[in-house]
Design an enzyme around this catalytic site. Structure first.
Site, short mmCIF file in Angstrom:
data_model
loop_
_atom_site.label_atom_id
_atom_site.label_comp_id
_atom_site.label_asym_id
_atom_site.label_seq_id
_atom_site.Cartn_x
_atom_site.Cartn_y
_atom_site.Cartn_z
N SER A 7 0.87 -1.18 0.00
CA SER A 7 0.00 0.00 0.00
C SER A 7 0.90 1.23 0.00
O SER A 7 2.11 1.11 0.21
CB SER A 7 -0.89 -0.01 1.23
OG SER A 7 -0.10 0.12 2.38
N CYS B 279 -8.94 27.94 10.60
CA CYS B 279 -9.88 27.27 11.53
C CYS B 279 -9.42 27.43 12.98
O CYS B 279 -9.64 28.48 13.57
CB CYS B 279 -10.07 25.82 11.13
SG CYS B 279 -11.61 25.15 11.77
N PRO C 21 6.96 -10.15 -6.95
CA PRO C 21 5.77 -9.71 -6.20
C PRO C 21 4.65 -9.25 -7.14
O PRO C 21 3.46 -9.50 -6.86
CB PRO C 21 6.29 -8.53 -5.36
CG PRO C 21 7.76 -8.76 -5.26
CD PRO C 21 8.17 -9.44 -6.53
N THR C 22 4.99 -8.64 -8.25
CA THR C 22 3.98 -8.20 -9.21
C THR C 22 3.30 -9.41 -9.85
O THR C 22 2.07 -9.43 -10.01
CB THR C 22 4.63 -7.31 -10.29
OG1 THR C 22 5.20 -6.19 -9.64
CG2 THR C 22 3.63 -6.85 -11.32
N GLU D 186 -7.82 25.84 2.17
CA GLU D 186 -6.89 24.90 1.51
C GLU D 186 -7.61 23.82 0.71
O GLU D 186 -7.08 23.30 -0.26
CB GLU D 186 -5.95 24.26 2.54
CG GLU D 186 -6.60 23.34 3.58
CD GLU D 186 -7.04 24.05 4.85
OE1 GLU D 186 -7.27 25.28 4.79
OE2 GLU D 186 -7.17 23.40 5.90
N VAL E 71 8.96 10.14 -8.78
CA VAL E 71 9.11 11.49 -9.33
C VAL E 71 9.34 12.47 -8.18
O VAL E 71 9.01 12.16 -7.03
CB VAL E 71 7.85 11.93 -10.10
CG1 VAL E 71 7.77 11.26 -11.45
CG2 VAL E 71 6.58 11.66 -9.29
N HIS F 190 -11.78 26.31 5.87
CA HIS F 190 -10.50 25.77 5.40
C HIS F 190 -10.32 26.08 3.91
O HIS F 190 -10.72 25.27 3.06
CB HIS F 190 -10.47 24.24 5.58
CG HIS F 190 -10.41 23.81 7.01
ND1 HIS F 190 -9.22 23.64 7.67
CD2 HIS F 190 -11.39 23.51 7.90
CE1 HIS F 190 -9.46 23.24 8.91
NE2 HIS F 190 -10.77 23.16 9.08
N1 GLN Z 1 -11.02 22.37 17.33
C1 GLN Z 1 -11.66 23.44 16.65
C2 GLN Z 1 -13.16 23.23 16.53
O1 GLN Z 1 -13.64 22.14 16.64
C3 GLN Z 1 -11.04 23.72 15.31
C4 GLN Z 1 -11.21 22.61 14.33
C5 GLN Z 1 -10.32 22.73 13.13
O2 GLN Z 1 -9.30 23.43 13.17
N2 GLN Z 1 -10.65 22.07 12.06
O3 GLN Z 1 -13.90 24.14 16.29
#
Ligand code: GLN
Length: 545
Positions: free
Chosen positions: A13, A386, A190-191, A523, A241, A521
């Site tokens: 894995s 967050c 293994p393959t 990201e 890579v 978030h």
């Molecule tokens: N612990 C915090 C909450 O539950 C922030 C959570 C997080 O950063 N995703 O609100």
């Protein structure tokens, strides 16, 4: 008509099945075919939300609020498309659906069994994605490795789908070829065995992707071809890579996309991997650096590494850095160190920018708060995500608004100034130990205030009619609106607010080059070819430092 490509792992894995799946997706999409991907995780957990990231890696949140595997994030980044909850399946989820149906008497008195009922539910879920997305291709990545007890019902489902319509289903085995140090030679056994194991469950791979440290030579391709019953040209070399974003281009070199189309009797409608090629060129050639410190609570990890736990944050930093032709140098900083030795905070001056990412629990929080304070006072670009926002509010409340001992009730339930607190509905859930899938999850609207850093980042200061963005959440606690006025008076800017619930989404400071934090978030929505606006603005300012 949808075609299905099952991606199955062999030998080991963690050899990049998810990235291989995503890369094939990118290629097929670039040929003009609507493509999406499904991830099947063989564990019993209903979703990834209840698993510790040190065991499982990042919990990736979809637009519609599912807590999924990090592979879903990889698919989104490579396909440059949202992937929804339907595209994620766990054993827990599949069994739960079958058991619920049984309780409703929908099996009409039949004996409900793993085979065929579980496999049928798996197939139903795969086909539901086809109905909803109308995709030309659905890639289905089966987690784990062939030969494991856990994924056998999924392999069974794949076999059944092939039996039903052999022209529509293709199997790719992602294998690994070790080069034992003492031998110095790449080994194919293994393959061969992995391929046999697949044969045992009635599946003949159409392609074998050979992951290895180095490219495969012709001798090994021939050997695998003969022993695994796959055409030599369908044995695909997939060497290590430097950057995963190179993989679609490497597969192209091996002609994988065209070979897949040929098996389905399809042709390339258009070809467009140019922008991807440009990106890879940048990644491989950038020299000038941008140094970003991530201040967090870290741990010894098991199978997954630290970078797995914060995968989307790291990728978002990379995307934005590459956009400005910079090579991101990311350092992990253990926040507890600033609790024991506050003098060491000085080292933060060496960074172009600092990030305090999401987190849970109390360890290291005072250290994070000190780091945020240092960034605020020393005008170091700071981005809080967050938990990073929640602690930035705590820091501001304590040190600027003079609310001594202010805290989040997650860390100190008895604080005199609960500037971050639980909403009543979250409190009820916790009291009932209703933890799974019960945080505030998925995309919510956020209204951006004019003449702020956030507005500049999102809209480039252009006037827009409805300055609303949708961003993804995963948290229980919220900034306590009772303190909004006091904090605002002291200079904290609330630049993003949920227009429906009035909850605070973005905070920032004036008189600072970049001090901004988000309750959501960002990201999760950054993509290599379209970096997230907030990360972009953060990196842009960080470079100037
Ligand atoms: N612990 C915090 C909450 O539950 C922030 C959570 C997080 O950063 N995703 O609100």
């Amino acid at each position: 008509m949808t075609r299905y490509i099952f991606i199955i792992g062999g030998v080991l894995s963690g050899v990049g099945k998810g990235t291989a799946t995503a890369s094939i997706g990118r290629i097929l999409k670039s040929y003009g075919y609507k493509t999406t991907a499904i991830k099947i995780d063989p564990y019993i957990n209903v979703d990834a939300g209840t698993m510790n990231p040190t065991e499982h890696g990042e919990v990736f949140v979809t637009e519609d609020g599912d807590e999924t595997d990090q592979d879903i994030g990889i698919y989104e980044r490579f396909l440059d498309e949202n992937i929804y909850s339907d595209n994620y399946m766990t054993t827990g989820r599949v069994y739960q659906a079958v058991i619920n149906r049984e309780r409703r008497l929908e099996y009409k008195g039949k004996c409900v069994e793993a085979i065929p009922h579980i496999s049928e539910e798996v197939i139903r879920r795969i086909k539901r994605v086809s109905q909803k997305t109308k995709a030309d291709f659905i890639l289905v990545e089966i987690g784990g490795t062939v030969g494991e007890y856990q994924n056998v019902l999924y392999l069974e489902a794949a076999r059944m789908m092939h039996l039903e319509n052999p022209k529509n289903v293709l199997f790719i085995l992602v294998s690994y070829l070790p080069i034992p140090e003492k031998l110095g030679e790449m080994k194919t056994k293994p393959t061969q065995q992995a391929s046999r194991l697949l044969n045992e469950v009635g599946i003949q791979p159409d392609f074998i992707l050979c992951r290895a440290k180095t490219p495969l030579d012709q001798i090994r391709k021939r050997k695998i071809s003969v022993f695994c019953n796959v055409k030599e040209e369908d044995v695909i070399s997939a060497p290590d890579v430097d950057s995963i974003y190179e993989i679609p281009l490497n597969f192209e070199k091996e002609g994988l996309g065209k070979k897949i189309l040929k098996k389905f009797n399809l042709r390339i409608k258009k070809k467009n991997l140019k922008d991807w090629g440009r990106l890879v060129k940048t990644i491989k050639t950038v020299k000038k650096e941008v140094k970003i410190g991530i201040v967090g609570k870290y741990f010894m990890t098991g199978e997954f590494t630290l970078t797995d736990s914060y995968l989307s944050v790291i990728e978002a930093i990379k995307h934005a850095s590459w956009f400005f032709e910079r090579k991101p140098i990311i350092s992990w900083i253990e926040s507890e160190k600033y609790e024991k030795d506050p003098k060491s905070l000085k080292e933060l001056k060496n960074f172009n920018g600092l990030i305090v990412p999401g987190g849970f629990g109390s360890r290291g929080t005072e250290g994070k708060i000190r780091a945020i304070s240092y960034a605020r006072r020393n005008k170091i670009p700071f981005l809080g995500l967050c938990f990073g926002l929640q602690l930035a509010v705590v820091e501001f409340a304590r040190n600027v608004a003079n609310l001594k001992g202010a805290h989040s009730t997650e860390i100190n339930p008895k604080t005199k100034y609960p500037v971050v607190d639980l909403m009543p509905e979250q409190l009820k859930k916790i009291q009932k130990a209703h933890y799974g899938g019960s945080m505030r999850l998925g995309a919510y609207p956020c209204l951006i205030k004019e003449k702020t850093l956030a507005y500049r980042a999102y809209f480039n200061n252009k006037k827009v009619k409805e300055p609303i963005v949708f961003e993804r959440h995963r948290h229980r606690y919220e900034v306590n609106n009772q303190f909004k006025e006091i904090l605002e008076k002291k200079g904290l800017v609330f630049s993003g607010i949920n227009p429906e619930s009035n909850l605070i989404e973005i905070i920032e400071l004036k008189n600072h080059p970049f001090f901004l934090a988000t309750q959501f978030h960002p990201e999760f929505k950054s993509r290599p070819l379209s970096p997230h606006p907030l990360f972009k603005e953060f990196i842009k300012i960080a470079i100037k430092r």
